[in-house]
Design a protein around this motif. Structure first.
Motif: not given
Length: 419
Positions: A59, A213, A216, A219, A221-222
């Motif tokens: 990652h 993970w 990720g 959502n 991380w964003d």
């Protein structure tokens, strides 16, 4: 010495500078990357000996290259991380010049671009990218005077337990660095006191998947920047193959937990009565992620093993139930205070209208208020993952695209001008 002209000048040869170089090359923008020491220097000389990456190798990397000779689920040692960046610079043929420090950036008078002074000559550039990140100068509170008779150092200067004088250690700051160092010191036989403030505490792994993970697919991380939030302390560790940080377990092993550090006077360190709340808030953050992960598994019909034991929260140790609010350093045999209190920015070399009155970058998604100046590697620059290796790579692409658009405007000539 003649002035060297480039379209873009990148300040900093760490993960941000290399990501920027890759995308500038792809955009066809001539550039140079100036690094005052070595590529990824902070990984080599400003971190402790046993440090490993906080994310697994699959990652925490750039999309274009895996860690060589490394288990994808392993946590690479710091030297291996630095070597990775050196190899990546060679792979993309990044024009990095090491041992060159940028001392001043000013806008050119009466024309586009910037005048850049360095320890190895003068440059002119249409664009300047400050890729030094936000972790530049250690925050070393002047709370305890030198006359207090205790050795003090910042986590950036800590290397290993043998570096410290004999005696107990007070670690102030329970983010990833402070927690890992405190754990290492305790395992080395030291009596350790750890000052714990508000923090996030994700599981290292859950239901067979690492927390990176889960962030990720959920959502997280964003997640975009929250106004007023620059950095959230997070307690996570890749040490010893990766393990969930559990402050109660550290206390069971003999560590004394304390609330946030409040002050010092006459040999006495004082702490706020917030330890229990800080621990419980960290638990709530931990359990909330487990709830979201379970809901995701059910919603998507994934075959991931259940892990009910992950929800077991042990009883509060004595130091949490009846927290110490004062600590007599001499009486308790504390010979060292280790400040794991993070870093602050330093853009003293940037002599343009790109900073606010506190010295913080004025920007939107890394695009500065000063046209032609960009920032890269800032916490929450565009999203939660912006300061991570993979996150800064995507932010760099956004900036390179923006520069390409600006270059198109700059070279435009109207038909009347051509005539």
């Amino acid at each position: 010495m003649p002035v060297e002209k480039v379209e873009a000048l990148v300040v900093g040869g760490g993960q941000a500078g290399l990501a920027m170089s890759e995308h500038l090359s792809r955009a066809g923008l001539s550039h140079v990357v100036l690094e005052r020491a070595r590529i990824a220097e902070r990984w080599r000389s400003e971190r402790w000996d046993s440090l490993v990456a906080n994310g697994p190798a699959w990652h925490d990397r750039f999309p274009g290259m895996e860690f060589p000779d490394t288990d994808p689920d392993a946590f690479p040692e710091k030297e291996k991380v630095a070597d990775y960046f050196v190899a990546y610079a060679q792979k993309i043929n990044a024009p990095v010049r090491c041992g060159v420090e940028v001392t001043e950036v000013r806008r050119l008078s009466g024309q586009q671009g910037f005048h850049v002074e360095t320890t190895d000559g003068t440059f002119e550039a249409s664009f300047v990218i400050a890729a030094t990140g936000a972790f530049q100068t250690p925050v070393f509170p002047k709370m305890v005077p030198d006359t207090a008779g205790v050795f003090q150092l910042h986590s950036a200067s800590y290397k290993n337990p043998g570096q410290l004088p004999e005696g107990g250690v007070l670690v102030i700051g329970a983010g990833s660095s402070g927690t890992q160092i405190a754990d290492e010191l305790q395992q080395a036989g030291r009596k350790v006191y750890l000052s714990v403030g508000p923090h996030g505490r994700p599981p290292r792994s859950y239901r067979g998947r690492d927390f990176v993970w889960w962030l990720g697919v959920l959502n997280k991380w964003d997640a975009e920047a929250t106004p007023g939030v620059e950095h959230t302390t997070i307690a996570v560790s890749g040490a010893e193959g990766g393990k969930t940080v559990d402050f109660r377990r550290l206390a069971e092993g003999g560590m004394t937990l304390l609330g946030r550090t409040a002050g010092f006077e006459n040999g006495i360190m004082r702490f706020q009565p917030d330890l229990k709340k800080n621990i419980e808030d960290g638990d709530a953050d931990y359990l909330a992620l487990l709830d979201e992960a379970d809901a995701y598994v059910e919603r998507n019909g994934l075959d991931l093993p259940v892990e009910p034991e992950a929800r077991e929260i042990g009883p509060d140790p004595v130091c949490v139930r009846d927290p110490l609010l004062e600590l007599d350093l001499k009486k308790e045999g504390i010979s060292t205070i280790l400040w794991a209190t993070g870093f602050e920015r330093d853009y003293g070399w940037l002599k343009v209208d790109a900073l606010d009155e506190t010295g913080a970058p004025k920007h939107q998604r890394g695009v500065s208020s000063e046209p032609g100046v960009y920032f890269l590697g800032l916490p929450w620059q565009t999203r939660r993952g912006s300061t991570f290796i993979w996150g800064v790579w995507f932010d760099a692409k956004y900036l390179a695209d923006h520069m390409s658009k600006q270059r198109g405007y700059m070279i435009y000539e109207s038909q009347a001008e051509k005539a």
